[in-house]
Each structure stands twice: as C-alpha cells, then as structure tokens.
Design a protein around this motif. Structure first.
Motif, PDB file in Angstrom:
ATOM      1  N   VAL A  16       0.986  -1.139  -0.062  1.00  0.00           N
ATOM      2  CA  VAL A  16       0.009  -0.087   0.162  1.00  0.00           C
ATOM      3  C   VAL A  16       0.943   1.277  -0.051  1.00  0.00           C
ATOM      4  CG1 VAL A  16      -1.732   1.201   1.452  1.00  0.00           C
ATOM      5  CG2 VAL A  16      -1.681  -1.292   1.168  1.00  0.00           C
ATOM      6  N   ARG A  17       0.646   2.255  -0.867  1.00  0.00           N
ATOM      7  CA  ARG A  17       1.327   3.456  -0.855  1.00  0.00           C
ATOM      8  C   ARG A  17       0.270   4.517  -0.122  1.00  0.00           C
ATOM      9  NH1 ARG A  17       4.991   6.839  -0.159  1.00  0.00           N
ATOM     10  NH2 ARG A  17       5.177   8.516  -1.481  1.00  0.00           N
ATOM     11  N   ILE A  18       0.774   4.761   1.178  1.00  0.00           N
ATOM     12  CA  ILE A  18      -0.001   5.695   1.958  1.00  0.00           C
ATOM     13  C   ILE A  18      -0.073   6.878   1.565  1.00  0.00           C
ATOM     14  CG2 ILE A  18      -0.367   6.455   4.361  1.00  0.00           C
ATOM     15  CD1 ILE A  18       1.192   3.789   5.240  1.00  0.00           C
ATOM     16  N   ASP A  19      -1.456   7.530   1.518  1.00  0.00           N
ATOM     17  CA  ASP A  19      -1.686   8.816   1.058  1.00  0.00           C
ATOM     18  C   ASP A  19      -2.350   9.995   1.913  1.00  0.00           C
ATOM     19  OD1 ASP A  19      -4.119   7.711   1.097  1.00  0.00           O
ATOM     20  OD2 ASP A  19      -4.354   7.545  -1.037  1.00  0.00           O
ATOM     21  N   ASP A  20      -2.417   9.508   3.239  1.00  0.00           N
ATOM     22  CA  ASP A  20      -2.826  10.319   4.087  1.00  0.00           C
ATOM     23  C   ASP A  20      -2.439   9.979   5.496  1.00  0.00           C
ATOM     24  OD1 ASP A  20      -4.351  12.350   6.002  1.00  0.00           O
ATOM     25  OD2 ASP A  20      -6.264  11.206   5.422  1.00  0.00           O
ATOM     26  N   HIS A  21      -1.668  10.876   6.261  1.00  0.00           N
ATOM     27  CA  HIS A  21      -0.808  10.575   7.354  1.00  0.00           C
ATOM     28  C   HIS A  21      -1.642  11.176   8.694  1.00  0.00           C
ATOM     29  CE1 HIS A  21       2.498  11.283   4.612  1.00  0.00           C
ATOM     30  NE2 HIS A  21       2.500   9.915   4.966  1.00  0.00           N
ATOM     31  N   ALA A  22      -2.995  11.853   8.270  1.00  0.00           N
ATOM     32  CA  ALA A  22      -3.608  12.468   9.476  1.00  0.00           C
ATOM     33  C   ALA A  22      -4.108  11.366  10.340  1.00  0.00           C
ATOM     34  CB  ALA A  22      -4.494  13.341   8.713  1.00  0.00           C
ATOM     35  N   LYS A  26      -5.438   7.037  15.204  1.00  0.00           N
ATOM     36  CA  LYS A  26      -7.086   6.616  15.143  1.00  0.00           C
ATOM     37  C   LYS A  26      -7.290   5.708  14.056  1.00  0.00           C
ATOM     38  CE  LYS A  26      -9.026  10.782  16.847  1.00  0.00           C
ATOM     39  NZ  LYS A  26      -9.929  12.063  16.647  1.00  0.00           N
ATOM     40  N   TRP A  27      -6.149   5.357  13.313  1.00  0.00           N
ATOM     41  CA  TRP A  27      -6.507   4.477  12.361  1.00  0.00           C
ATOM     42  C   TRP A  27      -6.886   3.127  12.785  1.00  0.00           C
ATOM     43  CZ3 TRP A  27      -1.240   4.807   9.271  1.00  0.00           C
ATOM     44  CH2 TRP A  27      -1.413   6.134   8.353  1.00  0.00           C
ATOM     45  N   GLY A  32      -4.744   4.220   1.949  1.00  0.00           N
ATOM     46  CA  GLY A  32      -3.847   4.392   0.789  1.00  0.00           C
ATOM     47  C   GLY A  32      -4.432   3.437  -0.427  1.00  0.00           C
ATOM     48  N   THR A  33      -3.590   3.377  -1.508  1.00  0.00           N
ATOM     49  CA  THR A  33      -3.671   2.757  -2.593  1.00  0.00           C
ATOM     50  C   THR A  33      -2.817   1.487  -2.678  1.00  0.00           C
ATOM     51  OG1 THR A  33      -4.266   4.742  -3.636  1.00  0.00           O
ATOM     52  CG2 THR A  33      -3.990   2.873  -5.200  1.00  0.00           C
ATOM     53  N   ALA A  34      -3.631   0.435  -3.050  1.00  0.00           N
ATOM     54  CA  ALA A  34      -2.820  -0.952  -3.182  1.00  0.00           C
ATOM     55  C   ALA A  34      -2.069  -0.743  -4.286  1.00  0.00           C
ATOM     56  CB  ALA A  34      -3.668  -2.268  -3.089  1.00  0.00           C
ATOM     57  N   VAL A  35      -0.811  -0.832  -4.400  1.00  0.00           N
ATOM     58  CA  VAL A  35       0.036  -0.800  -5.550  1.00  0.00           C
ATOM     59  C   VAL A  35       0.531  -2.002  -6.127  1.00  0.00           C
ATOM     60  CG1 VAL A  35       0.578   1.648  -5.006  1.00  0.00           C
ATOM     61  CG2 VAL A  35       2.167  -0.124  -4.074  1.00  0.00           C
ATOM     62  N   GLY A  36       0.406  -3.131  -5.384  1.00  0.00           N
ATOM     63  CA  GLY A  36       0.801  -4.487  -5.850  1.00  0.00           C
ATOM     64  C   GLY A  36       0.295  -5.330  -4.754  1.00  0.00           C
ATOM     65  N   THR A  37       0.359  -6.533  -5.459  1.00  0.00           N
ATOM     66  CA  THR A  37      -0.375  -7.612  -4.388  1.00  0.00           C
ATOM     67  C   THR A  37       0.692  -8.866  -4.884  1.00  0.00           C
ATOM     68  OG1 THR A  37      -2.371  -6.910  -4.873  1.00  0.00           O
ATOM     69  CG2 THR A  37      -2.100  -9.385  -4.123  1.00  0.00           C
ATOM     70  N   LEU A  38       1.156  -9.489  -3.813  1.00  0.00           N
ATOM     71  CA  LEU A  38       1.796 -10.651  -3.643  1.00  0.00           C
ATOM     72  C   LEU A  38       1.160 -11.943  -3.322  1.00  0.00           C
ATOM     73  CD1 LEU A  38       5.036  -9.170  -2.144  1.00  0.00           C
ATOM     74  CD2 LEU A  38       4.642  -9.327  -4.570  1.00  0.00           C
ATOM     75  N   LEU A  39       1.349 -13.025  -3.717  1.00  0.00           N
ATOM     76  CA  LEU A  39       0.571 -14.330  -3.350  1.00  0.00           C
ATOM     77  C   LEU A  39       1.448 -15.314  -3.042  1.00  0.00           C
ATOM     78  CD1 LEU A  39      -1.972 -14.416  -6.442  1.00  0.00           C
ATOM     79  CD2 LEU A  39      -2.462 -13.456  -4.311  1.00  0.00           C
ATOM     80  N   ASP A  40       0.854 -16.286  -2.164  1.00  0.00           N
ATOM     81  CA  ASP A  40       1.459 -17.324  -1.415  1.00  0.00           C
ATOM     82  C   ASP A  40       3.274 -17.010  -1.255  1.00  0.00           C
ATOM     83  OD1 ASP A  40      -0.798 -18.687  -1.761  1.00  0.00           O
ATOM     84  OD2 ASP A  40      -0.772 -19.034  -3.764  1.00  0.00           O
ATOM     85  N   GLN A  41       3.802 -17.833  -1.919  1.00  0.00           N
ATOM     86  CA  GLN A  41       5.320 -17.946  -1.948  1.00  0.00           C
ATOM     87  C   GLN A  41       5.960 -16.429  -1.963  1.00  0.00           C
ATOM     88  OE1 GLN A  41       6.840 -20.310  -0.617  1.00  0.00           O
ATOM     89  NE2 GLN A  41       8.660 -18.952  -0.439  1.00  0.00           N
ATOM     90  N   GLU A  42       5.681 -15.563  -2.679  1.00  0.00           N
ATOM     91  CA  GLU A  42       6.015 -14.199  -2.915  1.00  0.00           C
ATOM     92  C   GLU A  42       5.445 -13.441  -1.526  1.00  0.00           C
ATOM     93  OE1 GLU A  42       4.438 -12.809  -6.699  1.00  0.00           O
ATOM     94  OE2 GLU A  42       6.545 -12.906  -7.505  1.00  0.00           O
ATOM     95  N   ALA A  43       4.270 -13.723  -1.074  1.00  0.00           N
ATOM     96  CA  ALA A  43       3.969 -13.150   0.012  1.00  0.00           C
ATOM     97  C   ALA A  43       4.838 -13.478   1.306  1.00  0.00           C
ATOM     98  CB  ALA A  43       2.492 -13.209   0.439  1.00  0.00           C
ATOM     99  N   VAL A  58      12.031   3.657  19.045  1.00  0.00           N
ATOM    100  CA  VAL A  58      10.909   4.527  18.525  1.00  0.00           C
ATOM    101  C   VAL A  58      11.071   5.716  18.601  1.00  0.00           C
ATOM    102  CG1 VAL A  58       8.652   4.983  19.057  1.00  0.00           C
ATOM    103  CG2 VAL A  58       9.143   2.590  19.189  1.00  0.00           C
ATOM    104  N   MET A  59      11.014   6.651  17.397  1.00  0.00           N
ATOM    105  CA  MET A  59      11.043   7.909  17.379  1.00  0.00           C
ATOM    106  C   MET A  59       9.882   8.860  17.316  1.00  0.00           C
ATOM    107  SD  MET A  59      14.392   7.937  17.220  1.00  0.00           S
ATOM    108  CE  MET A  59      15.978   8.315  16.169  1.00  0.00           C
ATOM    109  N   ARG A  60       9.821   9.951  16.665  1.00  0.00           N
ATOM    110  CA  ARG A  60       8.698  10.740  16.840  1.00  0.00           C
ATOM    111  C   ARG A  60       7.704  11.046  15.401  1.00  0.00           C
ATOM    112  NH1 ARG A  60       8.230  14.179  21.513  1.00  0.00           N
ATOM    113  NH2 ARG A  60       9.761  13.662  23.015  1.00  0.00           N
ATOM    114  N   CYS A  61       8.305  11.129  14.281  1.00  0.00           N
ATOM    115  CA  CYS A  61       7.523  11.967  13.073  1.00  0.00           C
ATOM    116  C   CYS A  61       6.428  11.073  12.800  1.00  0.00           C
ATOM    117  CB  CYS A  61       8.367  12.245  12.258  1.00  0.00           C
ATOM    118  SG  CYS A  61       8.785  10.945  11.164  1.00  0.00           S
ATOM    119  N   PHE A  62       6.535   9.860  12.465  1.00  0.00           N
ATOM    120  CA  PHE A  62       5.407   9.032  11.987  1.00  0.00           C
ATOM    121  C   PHE A  62       4.771   9.365  11.025  1.00  0.00           C
ATOM    122  CE2 PHE A  62       1.853   5.872  11.892  1.00  0.00           C
ATOM    123  CZ  PHE A  62       2.728   4.826  11.604  1.00  0.00           C
ATOM    124  N   MET A  63       5.312   9.538   9.686  1.00  0.00           N
ATOM    125  CA  MET A  63       4.730  10.121   8.381  1.00  0.00           C
ATOM    126  C   MET A  63       4.998   8.811   7.458  1.00  0.00           C
ATOM    127  SD  MET A  63       5.353  13.942   8.450  1.00  0.00           S
ATOM    128  CE  MET A  63       5.518  13.927   6.813  1.00  0.00           C
TER     129      MET A  63
END
Length: 123
Positions: A16-22, A26-27, A32-43, A58-63
């Motif tokens: 997933v390419r994350i498009d909203d950090h806000a 609360k998530w 975000g948008t799935a940009v690729g899918t891996l199956l079975d062995q690749e996963a 653990v640091m602070r920014c988390f973006m």
C-alpha cells in the motif's frame, strides 16, 4: 520485527502507498492505494524480510509512506503494518477479534529495512 501470530495464515499481501498521514493514532486500517499484490510464496518471502528487520528505537515523526495488508485465503484482513522509514516506526494494526494497535521501532537503515523499502519503491 515481530509479526502478528496470524502471519502464517497469509495468502496474499497487498503493498500500500499511504496517501494520508492524518490522525494515524485513530487508524483502524492503513489508508492508501494498493500498488501491488503478492501471492503465496512471494507474500511469504516479503513477510520473511519484514520479520528479519532488527528492532530499533521508537522516534517521533510517524509519517509512513508504505504499508502492507495481509489477507487470508478467504480474503479477510489478518493484519496491516504501516512503515515510516524516517522515524523507524511501524504501526501494526490487527482487526477484531484482536483489535490491537501497536507502535514498534525497527531499523530502517538495516540491510533488510533497505531491502523492504526498495521493494516498495519497485511497485
């Protein structure tokens, strides 16, 4: 990096390419948008990369820019992880019945951390 106990049940893995950090605190799912899918062995191979990333502070920014969404053979979400390669944090989300949200540190600059980032960017 410790993976959720449900990880062996993973049949497919969405990158997933994350498009909203806000309001990431609360998530309940990684936005975000799935940009690729891996199956079975690749996963399984990508999960091995994630599992072998050393833990870090653990640091602070988390973006986060990228994430993974693990699904079972019947399409149910097992867990999701959002990765911030700037502050070395990973947010692990697990749906019900576990309904957990954990922030863990990982070493983004480690060989395996950089391998994961390169795989994300390849999508």
């Amino acid at each position: 990096m410790l993976l959720p106990a449900t990880s062996p049940q993973t049949h497919s893995l969405e990158c997933v390419r994350i498009d909203d950090h806000a309001e990431s605190h609360k998530w309940t799912t990684v936005p975000g948008t799935a940009v690729g899918t891996l199956l079975d062995q690749e996963a399984a191979e990508l999960l091995d990369v994630v599992a072998s990333i050393p833990t870090g502070d653990v640091m602070r920014c988390f973006m986060p820019g990228y994430g993974i969404r693990a699904r079972s053979a019947d399409g149910l979400i097992l867990f999701e992880i959002a990765f911030c390669f700037q502050c070395n944090n990973a947010l692990v989300l697990q749906p019900e019945p576990h309904q957990r949200q954990d922030l863990v540190g990982f070493k983004a600059d480690s060989r395996r951390g950089q391998e994961l980032l390169a795989r994300f960017r390849a999508f």
